[in-house]
Design an enzyme around this catalytic site. Structure first.
Site, PDB file in Angstrom:
ATOM      1  CB  SER A 249      -4.604 -19.509  -8.918  1.00  0.00           C
ATOM      2  OG  SER A 249      -5.972 -19.277  -8.618  1.00  0.00           O
ATOM      3  CE  LYS A 253      -8.681 -24.538  -7.900  1.00  0.00           C
ATOM      4  NZ  LYS A 253      -8.821 -23.707  -6.884  1.00  0.00           N
ATOM      5  CD1 TRP A 340     -11.999 -17.361  -5.824  1.00  0.00           C
ATOM      6  CD2 TRP A 340     -13.890 -17.075  -4.867  1.00  0.00           C
ATOM      7  NE1 TRP A 340     -12.996 -18.038  -6.640  1.00  0.00           N
ATOM      8  CE2 TRP A 340     -14.068 -17.896  -6.007  1.00  0.00           C
ATOM      9  CE3 TRP A 340     -15.114 -16.669  -3.880  1.00  0.00           C
ATOM     10  CZ2 TRP A 340     -15.371 -18.226  -6.405  1.00  0.00           C
ATOM     11  CZ3 TRP A 340     -16.455 -17.045  -4.641  1.00  0.00           C
ATOM     12  CH2 TRP A 340     -16.573 -18.025  -5.602  1.00  0.00           C
ATOM     13  CG  HIS A 390      -5.826 -15.082  -6.516  1.00  0.00           C
ATOM     14  ND1 HIS A 390      -5.753 -16.368  -5.583  1.00  0.00           N
ATOM     15  CD2 HIS A 390      -5.947 -15.452  -7.737  1.00  0.00           C
ATOM     16  CE1 HIS A 390      -5.723 -17.215  -6.572  1.00  0.00           C
ATOM     17  NE2 HIS A 390      -5.960 -16.994  -7.961  1.00  0.00           N
TER      18      HIS A 390
END
Ligand code: GCU
Length: 411
Positions: A249, A253, A340, A390
């Site tokens: 998540s 990144k 998302w 997720h």
């Protein structure tokens, strides 16, 4: 009067619904038509035709664009960096591992900023082992039920092992890898109000003096990962040339940006990293640039705000971030229920990075289309979309370990 109120209420709810919808889209048919920036073309328009042109010119240009427009510029290794072993190699995980804890000090002050690393080394290892390194969200004790992990300020006994499913320490050790992790808040709090005044940023200058291309928190967390790698370079138990950096998540990144900035990372893994990670920004599917900059203004550099609602103006897109790993192995993973993060946009980034991998003589990403759920595609670029939400699951770790075996080898 009453009906007037009802009409006003209905209007307000339609308007606010529209505002929200304008901030994110879950409808594939509404993805705007877009053109990606040319990966294999220099800023002046010259085509990049061979490995030398990529290695000597284009890679540096792309890296510079991400620094100035997206993540910001980070400093180098601090001169005073030092490593203090705070807990030495005790038996852990039922005897299969040795647990070490190391405090990595960023300055020479005794109580200055530092981060605490938890490290599990495979007990049976005969020589230096490859390792997985990643930041965790909720403190080192959440990574395993292991009662020997030191509780620090803010850690609770009852939280021990709460995120163990996301770390799979036993599986990693059984496969012959070391596992290292650090709480990301040690480097900088994930807090839009206080991040820069309380984190590593303050060592490098006042919080109110960050230039438009100054580093955001993602760059700061990634910088911390490089400092952990600095430590691995000083010890014999880990082969610092075979370190995989992993993140989920916002920390996915971070692992991507860390891998781009620091080519010492031998393999890079992004788990469900989404917007500002592996997902193509131009698709504006799920979280958008405007939305992420509004909710998390401390994550990127200020220049990134220029592209709020104007993704088409970005001089880069995220496939170019994946390409910055080349020719090192990179793995992008999505979860089917994680709209998302835009699974399709994550796959497309991996796919559109493929030409650079091919130019450099590697196999790139074998899948020509988005693979079906739970069927990893593994070349020098890996990709899977897992059933579920997720998260990081055992399925993900198994794929990462297979991918690491393929590229880092079990020696
Ligand atoms: C939020 C954010 C995402 C991020 C995620 C996470 O959902 O919008 O960009 O990846 O948090 O880090 O869990």
């Amino acid at each position: 009067m009453r009906s007037c109120n009802i009409i006003t209420a209905v209007l307000i709810s339609i308007l606010s619904c529209n505002t929200l919808m304008a901030q994110f889209n879950y409808d594939e048919s509404k993805v705007p038509a877009y053109e990606l920036p040319e990966l294999l073309q220099l800023n002046d328009g010259t085509p990049v035709k061979d490995a030398a042109a990529w290695n000597e010119k284009r890679r540096a240009e792309v890296l510079e664009l991400f620094r100035s427009e997206v993540y910001g510029r980070r400093p180098g290794r601090p001169k005073a960096l030092r490593f203090e072993v705070t807990k030495k190699d005790e038996e852990a995980l039922g005897g299969k591992a040795r647990r070490r804890e190391v405090r990595i000090h960023f300055t020479s002050e005794e109580n200055g900023p530092s981060m605490n690393m938890l490290l599990y080394l495979p007990a049976k290892a005969k020589g230096p082992t490859p390792a997985f390194l990643g930041l965790n969200f909720r403190g080192n004790p959440t990574v395993s039920k292991d009662p020997g992990i030191t509780l620090r300020k803010g850690d609770k006994e009852s939280d021990r092992g709460k995120s163990s499913g996301r770390w799979q320490a036993d599986m990693v050790i059984d496969r012959g890898y070391a596992l290292a992790t650090i709480w990301y808040g040690d480097i900088e709090p994930d807090d839009k109000r206080n991040a820069f005044s309380q984190g590593i940023h303050r060592v490098y200058g006042p919080a109110n003096k960050i230039p438009p291309d100054g580093w955001g928190s993602i760059a700061a967390w990634g910088w911390g990962l490089s400092r952990a790698l600095d430590y691995f370079e000083t010890i014999d138990e880990i082969d610092h040339k075979r370190v995989a950096v992993i993140g989920h998540s916002r920390l996915g990144k971070t692992s991507l940006w860390a891998g781009a900035e620091d080519e010492r990372f031998a393999l890079v893994i992004s788990n469900d990293s989404g917007c500002g990670g592996a997902a193509l920004s131009r698709r504006a599917f799920g979280e958008t640039v405007k939305r992420i900059n509004t909710s998390f203004p401390h994550w990127f550099c200020d220049n990134f705000n220029k592209y709020n609602g104007r993704e088409a103006d970005l001089p880069v897109d995220q496939h170019m971030l994946i390409a910055l790993m080349a020719p090192r192995p990179v793995y992008v993973a999505s979860a089917a229920g994680d709209r998302w993060a835009d699974p399709r946009g994550e796959y497309l980034s991996a796919k559109h990075a493929d030409p650079v991998y091919r130019l450099l003589g590697t196999e790139g990403l074998p899948a020509q289309k988005m693979p079906p759920v739970d069927k990893p595609s593994m070349g020098r670029i890996g990709y899977h979309i897992r059933t579920g939400n997720h998260d990081v699951k055992a399925f993900d770790w198994k794929a990462y370990l297979d991918f690491a075996d393929k590229h880092l080898g079990r020696r």
